[in-house]
Design an enzyme around this catalytic site. Structure first.
Site, short mmCIF file in Angstrom:
data_model
loop_
_atom_site.label_atom_id
_atom_site.label_comp_id
_atom_site.label_asym_id
_atom_site.label_seq_id
_atom_site.Cartn_x
_atom_site.Cartn_y
_atom_site.Cartn_z
N SER A 296 6.21 -2.80 -1.74
CA SER A 296 4.98 -2.53 -1.01
C SER A 296 4.86 -3.48 0.19
CB SER A 296 3.80 -2.61 -1.95
OG SER A 296 2.69 -1.93 -1.43
N ASP A 523 4.13 8.75 -3.54
CA ASP A 523 3.49 7.42 -3.50
C ASP A 523 2.14 7.50 -2.79
OD1 ASP A 523 2.82 4.68 -2.96
OD2 ASP A 523 4.94 4.17 -3.19
N HIS A 553 3.42 4.59 -7.36
CA HIS A 553 3.68 3.61 -6.31
C HIS A 553 4.98 2.88 -6.62
CE1 HIS A 553 2.92 0.94 -3.05
NE2 HIS A 553 2.49 -0.08 -3.78
#
Length: 584
Positions: A296, A523, A553
């Site tokens: 991320s 996602d 995610h």
């Protein structure tokens, strides 16, 4: 990770499938074990100490929505001195004493000791348990310049954690993890997610850290716990001028508290300085190259590192990829679409289960309308939550977003919505607490404070009330459920006391070793398109694109054997998959 009701993007670590963003919640208090807790980011207490983490919270602090290390010595002292003065918002160059300090810091010896329990700022909890085979976790502190523009000046300490490789004879080096946020504690998250990376420990020391401003590393401090309870319960989607003023005043009060408690540190907590810290870490750990696993926001940090130090990039993986070419507002709109897509997929799944679905509606559109109606009811009248705290509209939306980080948490979302419809807001409030880093004792980690500080010093964009209102139609079109919530989040950095550094980060890295970039088509927090944008921005021959057709995610910890095999083969054996590979 989506954003918090603070008006700033939420943040959280992301161990491998996180959203793993670090951030599928663990079992909320009083609701039994959550499914698949090995992919949960934070436990119901909001501690990242049990499970994996999600990373991005829908952006409520300006640039936050866009996104919720290692180190050798004397040989690169000169390079450190040169890069310390390059293209950074901190500006400035070094001098003779700074060069000596660089040399000293690069050759520092770390004092590794058994790890204590995580601090309150890291989320609390218990000391990490030994790994399979009895390997214990070791913790230390590394000294870094407080201001990389003045490398010979004052220093601060960064908290580190490691677990040594099983095969020391065949050891490659250290594998540095950043699980996202920004603002997530790597010291807390790595032990919680370690089972997902145990294969990699065959040849790597697993290492993570609390970036500057986070956890034990000179943590940013803003409001106290009771004040945060009120702050997160506020109406973050104002409907008239009076509510708009209240919202703006609340953001101003939060930012003023950050300046009062952490003012001298706020200019120096940005991503560029964190990337420089990672190269010093590489030196101190004794590695010629930085081997890295970024999740991320950790992909953005990794991209900035690759741009600053392309010749030092080793084997690197970016999972749940932030689009480095999108501005703060573009990133927020992307999250609105991403969370809307994830909710639609959740609703389709519920409808497909027929009578087993607890929610009213025979189509995804009817389930969506049920949720919108619930949000509207909560705006007018909150319902009982946990203890004497009520569930507000803002907290409900935050909790819904939290549960969309992983498909394994869809049952919690279904249950929480059904219970809230019946007047019990405890589960959605527990999910919201997990997003905001609140534990069962009412203590908050500094996750969101660090998230705000890092995002606001990174991104230049500042939106007034009127400018924000002008963009709301785009957000509402992108997501009927999350649009207003994320749109109003554009104001998150409007009162911040420190200017931002960039419109978008530069991640071009000509000459760097191949970086494996993994995009997940489902996602919600870091939409799939960001992976291709990252590959293109890194430059020809650097970014290697891998697509995972799945939900949640992140991809590595999703359960996909195809993704795990590709990553393991690269990190452990140096075998780069063909760019464009698709895993289903």
């Amino acid at each position: 990770m989506p954003t918090s009701p603070t008006g700033r993007p939420g943040a959280g670590p992301d161990p491998g499938g996180d959203g793993r963003d670090s951030d599928a919640p663990g079992p909320p208090e009083g609701h039994g074990p959550a499914p698949g807790t090995d992919d949960a980011v934070r436990d119901g207490a909001g501690s990242p100490a049990s499970g994996t983490v999600r990373t991005e919270v829908p952006g409520r602090h300006g640039g936050a929505a866009r996104r919720a290390g290692t180190l050798l010595a004397a040989a690169t002292a000169t390079l450190l001195l040169v890069t310390a003065g390059c293209s950074d918002g901190d500006g400035g160059g070094g001098n003779g004493s700074g060069e000596q300090r660089d040399r000293d810091l690069g050759s520092q010896s770390l004092d590794w000791k058994p790890c204590p329990a995580p601090s309150e700022a890291e989320g609390g909890g218990t000391a990490p348990s030994p790994l399979p085979g009895g390997t214990t976790w070791e913790c230390s502190f590394m000294e870094v310049p407080r201001d990389w523009a003045k490398p010979g000046g004052e220093t601060i300490e960064l908290a580190l954690i490691r677990a040594k490789a099983r095969d020391q004879a065949d050891r490659i080096g250290s594998l540095i993890f950043n699980f996202g946020g920004p603002g997530g504690s790597g010291v807390s998250t790595l032990p919680a997610a370690a089972q997902d990376f145990e294969r990699l420990r065959a040849r790597y020391d697993l290492v993570s850290f609390d970036p500057r401003g986070v956890g034990r590393s000179q943590p940013v401090e803003c409001l106290d716990d009771p004040e945060l309870d009120q702050y997160y319960a506020q109406d973050a989607t104002p409907d008239d001028s009076a509510e708009e003023k209240t919202y703006s005043d609340n953001l101003n009060r939060y930012d003023s508290a950050c300046e009062e408690n952490s003012g001298p540190d706020l200019p120096h907590v940005g991503t560029t300085n964190a990337a420089r810290d990672m190269d010093l870490m590489r030196q101190v750990l004794g590695d010629d190259k930085l081997h890295y696993f970024g999740i991320s926001y950790g992909t953005e940090l990794g991209g900035v590192y690759a741009h600053l130090f392309p010749e030092n990039v080793g084997r690197a993986v970016f999972d749940a990829v932030v689009d480095p070419t999108s501005t703060a507002v573009e990133g927020s709109l992307g999250q609105a679409r991403g969370f809307q897509l994830a909710f639609t997929n959740f609703a389709k799944d519920c409808v497909a289960r027929g009578d087993a679905c607890q929610l009213p509606g025979s189509t995804p559109e009817e389930i969506q309308q049920f949720v919108i109606d619930l949000q509207n009811r909560l705006e007018k009248k909150p319902i009982p939550g946990i203890g004497d705290r009520e569930l507000t509209q803002t907290q409900a939306t935050n909790g819904i977003a939290q549960a969309l980080y992983s498909k394994e948490y869809w049952p919690l979302l279904e249950q929480g919505l059904d219970e809230a419809d019946g007047g019990d807001g405890s589960l959605l409030l527990a999910l919201s607490d997990a997003m905001n880093g609140r534990n069962r004792e009412g203590q908050y980690s500094n996750l969101q404070a660090a998230n705000a500080a890092i995002n606001c010093v990174d991104f230049k964009e500042r939106y007034s009330t009127e400018q924000t209102k002008a963009r709301l139609p785009e957000f509402r079109e992108a997501s009927p459920i999350f649009g207003d919530y994320l749109g109003w989040g554009l104001m998150g950095c409007n009162h911040w006391p420190v200017p931002g550094q960039w419109e978008t980060p530069d991640v071009s890295a000509p000459g760097a070793a191949p970086i494996l970039v993994i995009g997940n088509t489902g996602d919600p927090a870091t939409p799939y398109e960001g992976a291709r944008a990252m590959v293109q921005a890194l430059g020809k021959g650097v970014g290697v694109e891998l697509t995972y057709e799945g939900e949640g995610h992140g991809a590595y910890n999703s359960g996909s054997k195809c993704v795990a095999r590709a990553v393991d083969q690269y990190l452990l054996n140096g075998k780069v998959p063909a760019s464009g590979t698709v895993c289903r």
